[in-house]
Motif scaffolding. Structure first.
Motif, short mmCIF file in Angstrom:
data_model
loop_
_atom_site.label_atom_id
_atom_site.label_comp_id
_atom_site.label_asym_id
_atom_site.label_seq_id
_atom_site.Cartn_x
_atom_site.Cartn_y
_atom_site.Cartn_z
N UNK A 480 51.60 45.91 108.80
CA UNK A 480 50.43 46.49 109.43
C UNK A 480 49.33 46.72 108.40
N UNK A 481 48.08 46.84 108.84
CA UNK A 481 46.99 47.05 107.89
C UNK A 481 46.36 48.44 107.98
N UNK A 482 45.80 48.85 106.86
CA UNK A 482 44.84 49.95 106.86
C UNK A 482 43.47 49.31 106.78
N UNK A 483 42.56 49.69 107.68
CA UNK A 483 41.23 49.06 107.73
C UNK A 483 40.15 50.14 107.64
N UNK A 484 39.05 49.79 107.04
CA UNK A 484 37.92 50.71 107.01
C UNK A 484 37.46 51.00 108.43
N UNK A 485 37.22 52.25 108.74
CA UNK A 485 36.84 52.65 110.08
C UNK A 485 35.63 51.88 110.58
N UNK A 486 34.64 51.69 109.71
CA UNK A 486 33.40 51.03 110.14
C UNK A 486 33.60 49.53 110.39
N UNK A 487 34.71 48.97 109.91
CA UNK A 487 34.98 47.54 110.10
C UNK A 487 35.99 47.27 111.21
#
Length: 600
Positions: A480-487
């Motif tokens: 799974x990924x951690x992604x920047x909220x704005x992206x």
């Protein structure tokens, strides 16, 4: 008002609430190093008190989740200690004789006596181990629990209260998020105090139980099929879920009708359509010769369709279209995604770690809820949502420095001090895989950056490396990924604007997501279970992902939990460095120091 929440069943935990806000929460397994540990969580309790900077004398109430616990299972720490062979042994030497040979007084404990080294050492089990399911003994055990908690914590009995298991789930799911609107509260699990399935309504902050049953065996069916697939029940259901998308429709359709004939929806709950003598041996016979992936795919389809029918029925009868879903079955993120993708259902809200590990938090919320019911409007206490899950033990940088000096790690490893996030991002972008043990430990099932293994999500070959050389886990399991909220909208589709901060929800990916997160989505169906990261929630982790984006133009990292297979997530630097020493990780990142393997 200070409340200490305790859950002493499987996945034991403790939580601390001060003035309506959860300020600390810890799972006992992180300290004992026994995954899914049972019993009085004394180490977790002490850590919570230390985090809150209070003593037990400052606590106004201890809120204990669950009136009923089975003393035999707690003593032998069944879910934590059992291997797959033990689970099969339980079926063959106990349940088969109960269901098929009609032997009602088999001594369950004798089957496993002397089998395990790690047994409960706090509670008094005298005269409690002879029978497995005796209600009088279970009732007596509640008194023993009360006595033990009072004695070990030096806390008055009259300030210890027990709260109903199901309601702890419900109030956790309702109060966790700030958006608290009228809706339907649903639990589905193995067993609680009075049910394994319940339906109620929450209107104007008041809960009403509408229906409950002990015949809602969705969880048990998934559990026993996990065992029939050769994996551990109550721990490895996520593996069955991960395997399911690989199955063809042809293999699923051969098996699904045999599942569908067992349960049906009746009014507000689930009951038997065709009741077999038991579930394990029934399905073992039916599935003989069936493909393993087809079995996994069929049981996942069964769970999704039965939940959908059940939720639609509840919507129709109760005239509400918002759902608070909790209990073990709610942890099936693909089923929750299926429900949220259903056109005729409103939001289905699932809090992180919706199973029993969060019962200690639920007990705190339940206690506060009841206290507010007793107060007039102007005197009601604010019950705060949980903004993030960084609620556990916090690293001490000096301890790490002392450990490195004592063990002369600088002779074997490259020690990098006072690094900047760009340094770590560059290491990851070069294809190296790192561990990160920083700040406060996450509570619950998911690592959210502070106790994580991190890698470049663009490189598909990373999957095999982590699975085989680091995590030692099954080849089919996705990351799974951690992604920047704005992206976030670049990577996945979130039509109902569900909260995706905690890796407790799954979504369909975008074309950009499938291209740039090859190693961090499900390889078979391309779904994603993301963690969105805002700088205000975790500054240092956000800055790391942002730095990685500056290098690669991808604002995401592959994130999986910092542990070796079968072990709990790392607690501290000792656990983290053990993982570094015993795996093919390239480096371990702490708050101020990087310990990096030297290239040969």
């Amino acid at each position: 008002m200070i409340i200490l929440g305790i859950h002493d069943g499987h996945d034991a935990s403790a939580s601390l609430m001060i003035k309506g806000k959860i300020v600390a929460a810890n799972q006992e397994e992180r300290f004992s190093r026994l995954k899914g540990d049972y019993g009085l969580p004394l180490k977790a309790i002490r850590c919570c008190l230390k985090q809150g900077n209070i003593s037990i004398n400052n606590v106004d109430e201890i809120a204990v989740a669950s009136h009923t616990l089975n003393p035999v299972l707690l003593y032998i720490k069944r879910n934590a200690n059992f291997t797959v062979s033990d689970w099969v042994k339980e079926q063959e030497e106990y349940w088969y004789k109960v269901f098929y040979l009609k032997k009602k007084k088999i001594n369950y404990y004798k089957i496993f006596k002397n089998r395990f080294k790690k047994l409960d050492k706090y509670y008094d089990f005298k005269n409690l181990l002879n029978l497995y399911n005796d209600r009088d003994l279970i009732k007596k055990f509640k008194e023993i629990r009360l006595e033990c908690i009072s004695k070990n914590l030096n806390f008055p009995k009259n300030k210890i209260r027990f709260y109903t298991h199901e309601f702890c789930h419900i109030y956790y799911s309702y109060y966790f998020y700030p958006e608290r609107k009228n809706g339907i509260a649903i639990t589905s699990e193995g067993i609680g105090d009075f049910s394994n399935g319940s339906v109620g309504t929450i209107k104007n902050n008041e809960y009403k139980l509408n229906s409950y049953t002990r015949k809602n065996h969705l969880g048990h069916i998934y559990q026993y099929i996990t065992l029939l697939l050769g994996m551990k029940p109550n721990q490895h259901e996520y593996k069955t879920m991960g395997l399911a998308p690989y199955a063809s429709r042809y293999e699923i359709d051969k098996i699904y009708p045999f599942l569908d004939e067992v349960l049906r929806i009746k009014n507000l709950n689930i009951t038997f359509k065709k009741k077999p003598k038991d579930l394990y041996f029934y399905f073992k016979k039916i599935f003989h010769g069936a493909r393993f992936d087809g079995i996994a795919g069929a049981v996942q389809k069964f769970i999704e369709l039965k939940l959908q029918e059940w939720f639609l029925n509840c919507k129709k009868e109760l005239k509400l279209n918002r759902f608070y879903f909790s209990g073990g079955v709610a942890q099936n993120i693909k089923a929750a995604m299926f429900l949220n993708n259903s056109k005729n259902l409103g939001k289905v809200i699932v809090p992180p770690a919706a199973g029993d590990s969060t019962l200690s938090i639920g007990a705190c919320y339940h206690s506060m809820h009841l206290k507010n019911l007793e107060k007039k409007n102007k005197d009601k206490l604010k019950i705060s949502p949980i903004k993030n899950m960084y609620l556990g033990y916090k690293n001490n940088p000096k301890d790490i420095e002392d450990y490195i000096y004592k063990h002369k790690l600088d002779k074997k490893f490259k020690i990098i001090k006072n690094y900047k996030p760009e340094r770590v991002a560059k290491i990851i972008s070069k294809g190296m895989i790192i561990g990160r043990c920083c700040g406060s430990m996450e509570f619950g099932l998911r690592a959210l950056g502070n106790r994580s293994i991190l890698a470049d999500p663009r490189k598909f070959e990373t999957i095999a490396k982590i699975n085989h050389k680091i995590k030692k886990r099954d080849f089919w399991m996705p990351f799974t990924p951690s992604v920047l909220f704005e992206d976030r909208n670049k990577f996945y589709k979130n039509h109902k604007n569900l909260n995706a901060k905690f890796m407790s929800m799954a979504f369909e990916t975008t074309e950009f997501g499938r291209k740039n997160l090859k190693a961090a989505i499900h390889p078979a169906d391309f779904t994603i279970r993301p963690q969105t990261v805002k700088r205000e929630d975790n500054k240092s982790y956000y800055d790391l992902i942002k730095s990685f984006k500056n290098i690669t133009k991808v604002g995401a990292l592959l994130n999986t939990s910092l542990n070796l297979h079968g072990m709990p997530i790392a607690l501290n630097h000792v656990d983290a460095l053990y993982i570094l020493f015993n795996s093919d990780l390239d480096a371990m990142v702490f708050d101020k120091i990087i310990v990096m393997k030297k290239k040969l």
